[in-house]
Every structure is written in structure tokens, then in C-alpha cells.
Design an enzyme around this catalytic site. Sequence first.
Site, short mmCIF file in Angstrom:
data_model
loop_
_atom_site.label_atom_id
_atom_site.label_comp_id
_atom_site.label_asym_id
_atom_site.label_seq_id
_atom_site.Cartn_x
_atom_site.Cartn_y
_atom_site.Cartn_z
N GLY A 107 -60.27 -29.78 -2.43
CA GLY A 107 -60.71 -28.62 -1.14
C GLY A 107 -60.45 -29.45 0.12
N ARG B 20 -54.68 -29.92 -5.68
CA ARG B 20 -55.30 -30.02 -7.11
C ARG B 20 -54.45 -30.38 -7.92
NH1 ARG B 20 -59.13 -26.24 -4.65
NH2 ARG B 20 -61.08 -27.37 -4.66
N ASP C 69 -68.47 -28.34 1.53
CA ASP C 69 -69.78 -27.88 0.60
C ASP C 69 -70.91 -28.87 0.84
OD1 ASP C 69 -68.03 -25.91 -0.46
OD2 ASP C 69 -67.36 -27.18 -1.99
N ASP D 63 -71.69 -31.20 -1.12
CA ASP D 63 -72.58 -31.18 -2.56
C ASP D 63 -72.29 -32.58 -3.22
OD1 ASP D 63 -69.60 -30.83 -2.67
OD2 ASP D 63 -69.87 -29.59 -4.34
N ARG E 272 -69.18 -23.59 -3.40
CA ARG E 272 -68.75 -23.92 -4.70
C ARG E 272 -70.29 -23.64 -5.50
NH1 ARG E 272 -64.87 -28.27 -6.74
NH2 ARG E 272 -66.15 -29.96 -5.88
P1 ADP Z 1 -62.76 -31.69 -4.81
O1 ADP Z 1 -62.60 -33.23 -4.61
O2 ADP Z 1 -62.66 -30.94 -3.47
O3 ADP Z 1 -64.27 -31.76 -5.32
P2 ADP Z 1 -61.59 -30.72 -7.30
O4 ADP Z 1 -62.89 -30.74 -8.00
O5 ADP Z 1 -60.48 -29.83 -7.49
O6 ADP Z 1 -61.84 -30.93 -5.78
O7 ADP Z 1 -60.72 -32.30 -7.51
C1 ADP Z 1 -59.61 -32.64 -6.99
C2 ADP Z 1 -58.84 -33.28 -8.05
O8 ADP Z 1 -59.49 -34.34 -8.46
C3 ADP Z 1 -58.36 -32.68 -9.18
O9 ADP Z 1 -57.26 -31.64 -8.95
C4 ADP Z 1 -57.89 -33.76 -9.83
O10 ADP Z 1 -56.47 -34.11 -9.69
C5 ADP Z 1 -58.84 -34.76 -9.77
N1 ADP Z 1 -59.93 -34.71 -10.55
C6 ADP Z 1 -61.01 -34.13 -10.60
N2 ADP Z 1 -61.83 -34.45 -11.76
C7 ADP Z 1 -61.16 -35.17 -12.54
C8 ADP Z 1 -61.27 -35.98 -13.70
N3 ADP Z 1 -62.53 -35.93 -14.21
N4 ADP Z 1 -60.78 -36.88 -14.06
C9 ADP Z 1 -59.19 -37.23 -13.43
N5 ADP Z 1 -59.02 -36.35 -12.26
C10 ADP Z 1 -59.90 -35.65 -11.90
#
Ligand code: ADP
Length: 332
Positions: free
Chosen positions: A12, A73, A129, A131, A173
Site C-alpha cells: 500500500g 502487489r 495504517d 500497524d 486494514r
Molecule cells: P503491505 O506491505 O502494505 O503490508 P501487502 O501485504 O500487500 O502490503 O504486501 C506487499 C507485497 O509483499 C505483496 O504483494 C507480496 O509481493 C509481498 N509479500 C507479502 N507477504 C509475503 C509473503 N508471505 N511471502 C513473500 N512475499 C510476500
Amino acid sequence: MSKRVAVLTSGGDAPGMNACIRGVILTCEQRGYTLFGYKHGYNGLLQQEYIPLYSSNTHNLNQQGGTILHSARCLEFKETESAILAAKNLKALEIDTLIVIGGDGSFRGATHLSHYWNGQILGLPGTIDNDISGTDATIGYYTAIDTAVSSIDKVRDTADAFERIFLVEVMGRHAGFLALSAAVASAADYVILPELFTTESEMLANICHQIEQRRKLKGTVSFIIVVAENVWPGGLNKLADSLTKRANAEVRPVILGHVQRGGSPVSQDRILANTLAHYAVNLVGEPTTNVMIGMVNGNPVEVPLSVTHTPGKPLLKSTLECMQSIMNKRYA
Ligand code: ADP
């Protein structure tokens, strides 16, 4: 030997990501490091899509919303083959240190990569967020509060004019940081947070009691309820329907949505972004790796990436108590 550093923004997007990139660029340049920016989050790592970054890229960057590297993402990054490919690409570009600006998901991705790449990985917390465990604040959080508050102030004008009940949904979130701060700062009458959620019927009864008490004191009045996203079963419209019936009043739902992600960062986010970026680049070449640089009590701290995605970061107790006291005692 001069180091080669890469930076990316992932997940995000948040106001202040550009200020953070600026901090990375300027500190790298001061130290004589070569810097690359991978584009579109982890997609850029998989497709070897990168640009060199120089101080000439930093003109007006501090105050610019969004991220010049773009964010994305990348679901396939969770797969083993993707992490192996990313490691291969980083080695091909002879990168010593990868700096990931993003949220807890992005740090999960960084941890995943660390199993296949032995370069240095540093995280910087960028999300509206707030968080992420291990840091008092995240880059973008303060701006998002201000954006939500200025919107709620406007909603209040129309709510007062029509003496209506308004539900205003803010992002977060699965955490209530943004909703709580926005509620306190906008003098909302009620806030619904995941951390305080009990049951639908109990909460509806409590809200109706508050509205009733206020009506007894002041007659028909407006009532602003800030609602954290994802908290009410069935969503904001369902809550609006239930409340319309229970409170016998006109209830209007407003979802603030993605405006909260945009805009020029406020100074607190700019300062946080630049300070953390500067601290991170000063760690380049040190044995420290797989850590996020957070801010605790005004000082940068190194937090293991595994800690950053530990759920259950508590809301600031004093702010929570302040809001609860306003909600429960004002018209009691
Ligand atoms: P944020 O970083 O804002 O929390 P996301 O949860 O969408 O956003 O995570 C961003 C990106 O990080 C995902 O689209 C993916 O590429 C990578 N990612 C998230 N979780 C995992 C995981 N368990 N293993 C590998 N890559 C991950």
C-alpha cells in the site's frame, strides 16, 4: 569498497514514500554509494526493472505524494522460484544492500527473499495504517490522519445542517490507529475500532444509548461516528441500515477510501521518512541485516523483520482512554 544499494517501494502506498526515497538517495550520494531504484515493488526485482537514482532525481521530491518508483502487489513473490529469481537478479546487478519501503506484507516478502539471497536487507516502515510492530509511527500515518480529519470536518458541516447521523469509514486494514486518531482529532462522537469491537448487538445498543442521551440533552442533533474499515460485519451500509431502524434517524454512510493514501506528506511524515532513511543508509555495509528501522520515543531503532509482522500492536493507551471517556461519559 563503494557499495551498491537498491531501493523499492512495495504494498500500500503512503504519503512520505518519496521523502524516504529522497533521504536514501542523498545519504547514498554523500557516502559515495551507487543507488538503483527497482520499480513496481517486488515485480521490478523479478523483471530486473530498475533505474539509477541520483540527487538530480530529488527535486521537489520531499513534498510529493505517491512514489516515483511506483508500488505494487506481487502475489507471485510468495513462491520459492520468485525469491530465487530475485536473488539471481540482485546478484547480477551486484547489489550489496536492498532497502524495502513498505508495510508488514512487504517485510514478509523481504524475509522470504532473505532465505535465498545473502545480501543485506533493511526495511523502512511505509504505510498509512501504522500497524507495524516495533515502531511508534509509520511513514504516511500522520498525513492520513490529517486527510481523514479534514474530510470529517466537512462531513460535520453537512451533518450539523441536517442534524443527521453520519458514519465515516477510515482505512486501517485490521488496526484502529488511523480511526482512533482521526476520531479524537475531529471530535467525533463515537468510534468503532477492531480493538474495541464486542458484538453487533452490544455495540448498536451502546451507540443508540449515546444518541438517545444526547437527544435528551440537546434535542435533534448531528452525531458523527468514525468506523475503522473491515470492522463492521457486512460493512458500513449494513451498519447504516441497522442504525436507521434502531435510532429512528437519517443515517448517511461516507467511505473516505483512497483519498487517505494521497496528498503531500505533512512535516511529521517528511521528518520521519528522512530520518529513518538516513539511519538505514548509515547501516549499509554493517553486519546488521533483516531489520526494519523504526522510531521509538523519538529515536531510530533496529527491529528484526520477524517482529514487524507480529500482530497485536497496541493502540496508544492514553489516546484510547481519552476517546473512551468522551464516548461513554459525555452524555451519561
Ligand atoms: P503491505 O506491505 O502494505 O503490508 P501487502 O501485504 O500487500 O502490503 O504486501 C506487499 C507485497 O509483499 C505483496 O504483494 C507480496 O509481493 C509481498 N509479500 C507479502 N507477504 C509475503 C509473503 N508471505 N511471502 C513473500 N512475499 C510476500
